[in-house]
Design an enzyme around this catalytic site. Structure first.
Site, PDB file in Angstrom:
ATOM      1  CB  SER A   8      -0.902   0.015   1.228  1.00 19.14           C
ATOM      2  OG  SER A   8      -1.516   1.284   1.328  1.00 19.14           O
ATOM      3  CG  HIS A  31      -3.878  -1.459  -1.644  1.00 19.77           C
ATOM      4  ND1 HIS A  31      -4.995  -2.196  -1.961  1.00 19.77           N
ATOM      5  CD2 HIS A  31      -4.254  -0.650  -0.618  1.00 19.77           C
ATOM      6  CE1 HIS A  31      -5.998  -1.864  -1.167  1.00 19.77           C
ATOM      7  NE2 HIS A  31      -5.574  -0.918  -0.339  1.00 19.77           N
ATOM      8  CG  ASP A  33      -5.239   2.612   0.779  1.00 16.07           C
ATOM      9  OD1 ASP A  33      -6.160   1.788   0.622  1.00 16.07           O
ATOM     10  OD2 ASP A  33      -4.140   2.324   1.310  1.00 16.07           O
ATOM     11  CG  MET A  35      -8.488   7.224   2.306  1.00 16.50           C
ATOM     12  SD  MET A  35      -7.750   7.239   3.947  1.00 16.50           S
ATOM     13  CE  MET A  35      -6.674   5.810   3.832  1.00 16.50           C
ATOM     14  CG  HIS A  64      -9.188   0.138  -0.546  1.00 10.66           C
ATOM     15  ND1 HIS A  64      -8.617   0.004   0.710  1.00 10.66           N
ATOM     16  CD2 HIS A  64     -10.530   0.053  -0.349  1.00 10.66           C
ATOM     17  CE1 HIS A  64      -9.572  -0.153   1.609  1.00 10.66           C
ATOM     18  NE2 HIS A  64     -10.743  -0.111   1.003  1.00 10.66           N
ATOM     19  CG  MET A  66     -11.318   3.200   2.098  1.00 12.28           C
ATOM     20  SD  MET A  66      -9.761   3.189   3.000  1.00 12.28           S
ATOM     21  CE  MET A  66      -8.635   3.339   1.624  1.00 12.28           C
ATOM     22  CG  MET A 135     -11.696  -2.941   4.957  1.00 16.62           C
ATOM     23  SD  MET A 135     -10.163  -2.524   4.097  1.00 16.62           S
ATOM     24  CE  MET A 135      -9.284  -1.566   5.346  1.00 16.62           C
ATOM     25  CG  ASP A 173      -6.145  -2.773   3.066  1.00 16.78           C
ATOM     26  OD1 ASP A 173      -5.068  -2.509   3.621  1.00 16.78           O
ATOM     27  OD2 ASP A 173      -6.799  -1.937   2.403  1.00 16.78           O
TER      28      ASP A 173
HETATM   29  C1  DX5 Z   1      -6.279   1.578   5.521  1.00 15.70           C
HETATM   30  C2  DX5 Z   1      -5.839   1.288   4.120  1.00 15.70           C
HETATM   31  C3  DX5 Z   1      -4.712   0.349   4.020  1.00 15.70           C
HETATM   32  C4  DX5 Z   1      -3.437   0.803   4.684  1.00 15.70           C
HETATM   33  C5  DX5 Z   1      -2.845  -0.403   5.336  1.00 15.70           C
HETATM   34  O1  DX5 Z   1      -7.510   2.187   5.492  1.00 15.70           O
HETATM   35  O2  DX5 Z   1      -6.908   0.756   3.364  1.00 15.70           O
HETATM   36  O3  DX5 Z   1      -4.455  -0.037   2.674  1.00 15.70           O
HETATM   37  O4  DX5 Z   1      -2.478   1.346   3.830  1.00 15.70           O
HETATM   38  O5  DX5 Z   1      -1.743  -0.024   6.077  1.00 15.70           O
HETATM   39  P1  DX5 Z   1      -1.007  -1.028   7.080  1.00 15.70           P
HETATM   40  O6  DX5 Z   1      -0.523  -2.173   6.265  1.00 15.70           O
HETATM   41  O7  DX5 Z   1       0.056  -0.171   7.647  1.00 15.70           O
HETATM   42  O8  DX5 Z   1      -2.034  -1.459   8.104  1.00 15.70           O
HETATM   43 ZN    ZN Z   2      -6.471  -0.135   1.403  1.00 21.32          ZN
END
Ligand code: DX5
Ligand code: ZN
Length: 221
Positions: A8, A31, A33, A35, A64, A66, A135, A173
Site C-alpha cells: 500500500s 495498492h 488508497d 479517501m 481501493h 474509501m 478489511m 488489508d
Molecule cells: C487503511 C488502508 C490500508 C493501509 C494499510 O484504510 O486501506 O491499505 O495502507 O496499512 P497497514 O498495512 O500499515 O495497516
Molecule cells: Zn487499502
C-alpha cells in the site's frame, strides 16, 4: 494457490511517489488508497494523482476506494487503466451496478467490507465480483493493528468460492505483517495488502519476499 502481495502506497513518501513505486516493482500490484474525508475521516488523493501513479508505476494498480458515491467516481479509475477497482459495500445501495460498469470498462471489480459489516448478505453477489476485500482494520489509516475477529468472514467466503468454483480473489488489508499474514492465509485469503510493514521495513523488496514466503508456507498447511 496463487498468492499476491500488494504493497500500500499510503505508507510511501507522497513527494517521492515515483521512487517509492519503483521500490515495490517485485510485488504483484500497487495498492492505492483513495479517501474522501467523508466515508473515512482521512483524505489522500483523487483521479488526477492516480492517473500519474498509473503512468509511472512498474506494476498494475489495485485501487481501493474509501469514498462515498462510488457510482459517480469508481468508473473514472477504471478508465484511467487501473487493473482493479474496489469500492465499499457500505457506500452504495447498488453494488452490482457499480461492479458491472467497472467490468464493462475492463477493470476487475472488487467489493470491500469494513470489520463490522457481515458478509452473509453479499455471498450471493460473488459472481459479480473479481475480488472481495475483508478489511482487517477500520479503514482510514495505515499502521493499525490487525483484527483477528474478522477471520470467520474469510472462512465463509473461501467456502462459498470453492462451492461456486468461481475464481474470486480474497483480499485482506490492514495490519498485515509476517505473523498476521499467516493467520489470514490460513483463513483463506490469497491477496495481501501491506503498507507499513513494507515501507517502514527499510528494505521493501526483502519485506515483499518475506511476506510472500510466509503466505506460501501457510497455504501448504
Ligand atoms: C487503511 C488502508 C490500508 C493501509 C494499510 O484504510 O486501506 O491499505 O495502507 O496499512 P497497514 O498495512 O500499515 O495497516
Ligand atoms: Zn487499502
Amino acid at each position: 494457490m496463487a498468492i499476491r502481495i500488494n504493497p500500500s502506497i499510503l505508507s510511501a513518501d507522497f513527494v517521492n511517489m515515483e521512487r517509492d513505486l519503483g521500490a515495490i516493482a517485485t510485488a504483484d500490484l500497487a495498492h492505492v488508497d483513495v479517501m474522501d474525508n467523508h466515508f473515512v475521516p482521512n483524505l489522500t488523493f483523487g483521479p488526477q494523482m492516480v492517473g500519474r501513479i498509473q503512468d509511472v508505476s512498474p506494476i498494475p494498480l489495485d485501487v481501493h476506494l474509501m469514498i462515498d458515491n462510488p457510482e459517480r467516481w469508481a468508473p473514472g479509475y477504471a478508465e484511467l487503466g487501473a487493473y482493479s477497482v474496489t469500492f465499499h459495500a457500505e457506500s452504495t445501495d447498488n453494488p452490482v451496478a457499480v461492479a458491472r460498469r467497472l467490468r464493462e470498462i475492463g477493470a476487475r471489480a472488487g467489493l470491500a467490507v469494513k470489520p463490522g459489516t457481515d458478509i452473509e448478505t453479499y455471498l450471493e453477489l460473488m459472481p459479480e465480483f473479481d475480488q472481495i476485500l475483508v478489511m482487517t482494520v477500520e479503514p482510514g489509516f495505515g499502521g493499525q493493528s490487525f483484527i483477528p475477529d474478522v477471520m470467520p468472514k474469510l472462512v465463509l467466503l473461501d467456502q462459498a468460492r470453492k462451492k461456486s468454483g468461481l475464481d474470486v480473489w480474497l483480499q485482506v488489508d490492514g495490519g498485515i505483517t509476517l505473523d498476521t499474514i499467516v493467520i489470514a492465509a490460513e483463513a483463506g485469503a490469497d491477496t495481501f495488502v501491506a503498507g507499513s510493514s513494507v515501507y517502514n521495513s527499510g528494505n521493501p523488496e526483502q519485506a515483499i519476499a518475506g511476506l510472500r514466503a510466509a503466505a506460501h508456507t501457510a497455504h501448504k498447511h
